[in-house]
Design a protein around this motif. Structure first.
Motif, PDB file in Angstrom:
ATOM      1  N   LEU A 194       0.857  -1.178   0.000  1.00  0.00           N
ATOM      2  CA  LEU A 194       0.000   0.000   0.000  1.00  0.00           C
ATOM      3  C   LEU A 194       0.897   1.232   0.000  1.00  0.00           C
ATOM      4  CD1 LEU A 194      -2.943   1.005   0.253  1.00  0.00           C
ATOM      5  CD2 LEU A 194      -2.614   1.016   2.720  1.00  0.00           C
ATOM      6  N   GLY A 195       0.714   2.117  -0.963  1.00  0.00           N
ATOM      7  CA  GLY A 195       1.538   3.316  -1.081  1.00  0.00           C
ATOM      8  C   GLY A 195       1.211   4.339  -0.005  1.00  0.00           C
ATOM      9  N   LYS A 196       2.074   5.338   0.136  1.00  0.00           N
ATOM     10  CA  LYS A 196       1.886   6.341   1.196  1.00  0.00           C
ATOM     11  C   LYS A 196       0.622   7.169   0.994  1.00  0.00           C
ATOM     12  CE  LYS A 196       5.092   9.606  -0.939  1.00  0.00           C
ATOM     13  NZ  LYS A 196       6.359  10.304  -0.774  1.00  0.00           N
ATOM     14  N   ARG A 197       0.086   7.225  -0.217  1.00  0.00           N
ATOM     15  CA  ARG A 197      -1.167   7.946  -0.478  1.00  0.00           C
ATOM     16  C   ARG A 197      -2.379   7.019  -0.421  1.00  0.00           C
ATOM     17  NH1 ARG A 197       0.066  12.269  -5.274  1.00  0.00           N
ATOM     18  NH2 ARG A 197       1.507  13.545  -4.061  1.00  0.00           N
ATOM     19  N   GLY A 198      -2.176   5.787   0.038  1.00  0.00           N
ATOM     20  CA  GLY A 198      -3.279   4.849   0.159  1.00  0.00           C
ATOM     21  C   GLY A 198      -3.657   4.170  -1.143  1.00  0.00           C
ATOM     22  N   ARG A 199      -2.782   4.188  -2.105  1.00  0.00           N
ATOM     23  CA  ARG A 199      -3.075   3.603  -3.414  1.00  0.00           C
ATOM     24  C   ARG A 199      -2.447   2.223  -3.537  1.00  0.00           C
ATOM     25  NH1 ARG A 199      -1.750   8.964  -6.970  1.00  0.00           N
ATOM     26  NH2 ARG A 199      -3.457  10.209  -6.143  1.00  0.00           N
ATOM     27  N   ILE A 200      -3.125   1.395  -4.315  1.00  0.00           N
ATOM     28  CA  ILE A 200      -2.619   0.055  -4.586  1.00  0.00           C
ATOM     29  C   ILE A 200      -3.100  -0.354  -5.968  1.00  0.00           C
ATOM     30  CG2 ILE A 200      -4.574  -1.195  -3.602  1.00  0.00           C
ATOM     31  CD1 ILE A 200      -2.406  -3.079  -2.352  1.00  0.00           C
ATOM     32  N   THR A 201      -2.326  -1.160  -6.653  1.00  0.00           N
ATOM     33  CA  THR A 201      -2.732  -1.678  -7.955  1.00  0.00           C
ATOM     34  C   THR A 201      -3.270  -3.081  -7.758  1.00  0.00           C
ATOM     35  OG1 THR A 201      -1.039  -0.378  -9.090  1.00  0.00           O
ATOM     36  CG2 THR A 201      -1.916  -2.292 -10.268  1.00  0.00           C
ATOM     37  N   ILE A 202      -4.476  -3.328  -8.265  1.00  0.00           N
ATOM     38  CA  ILE A 202      -5.019  -4.687  -8.222  1.00  0.00           C
ATOM     39  C   ILE A 202      -4.256  -5.489  -9.265  1.00  0.00           C
ATOM     40  CG2 ILE A 202      -7.061  -6.112  -8.552  1.00  0.00           C
ATOM     41  CD1 ILE A 202      -8.726  -3.612  -7.786  1.00  0.00           C
TER      42      ILE A 202
END
Length: 95
Positions: free
Chosen positions: A8-16
């Motif tokens: 999980l990235g620091k901005r709350g993003r993730i790639t499915i």
């Protein structure tokens, strides 16, 4: 069951992961919902955001824009979409 890990990235993003998107059938611009369960796990679902989306899939053009989609909604569906997006935007402004 396929199990893959992502950070999980620091901005709350993730790639499915592609494998999961492909197996489940997630496509670009799908609307996804996230539901937290009692055991702290999360269920991700593709949501249907209008009752007449079926005809959109049949007549879908590659250059179909968000504005085209919104224009195809009823006034009530447009109002609901605007309210939903406004609430999301307001939440992001708090952070």
């Amino acid at each position: 069951m396929l199990r893959l890990f992502r950070v999980l990235g620091k901005r709350g993003r993730i790639t499915i992961p592609f494998e999961i998107r492909q197996r489940i059938g997630f496509r670009c611009n799908d609307v996804l919902s996230f539901t937290e369960l009692d055991d702290s796990s999360v269920v991700v679902r593709r949501e249907k955001i209008c009752d007449n989306c079926q005809y959109l899939e049949e007549d879908f053009e590659e250059n179909y824009t968000l504005e085209d989609f919104l224009d195809s909604l009823s006034e009530e569906e447009q109002r609901n979409a605007l309210l939903h997006l406004s609430l999301l935007w307001a939440e992001k402004q708090k952070h």
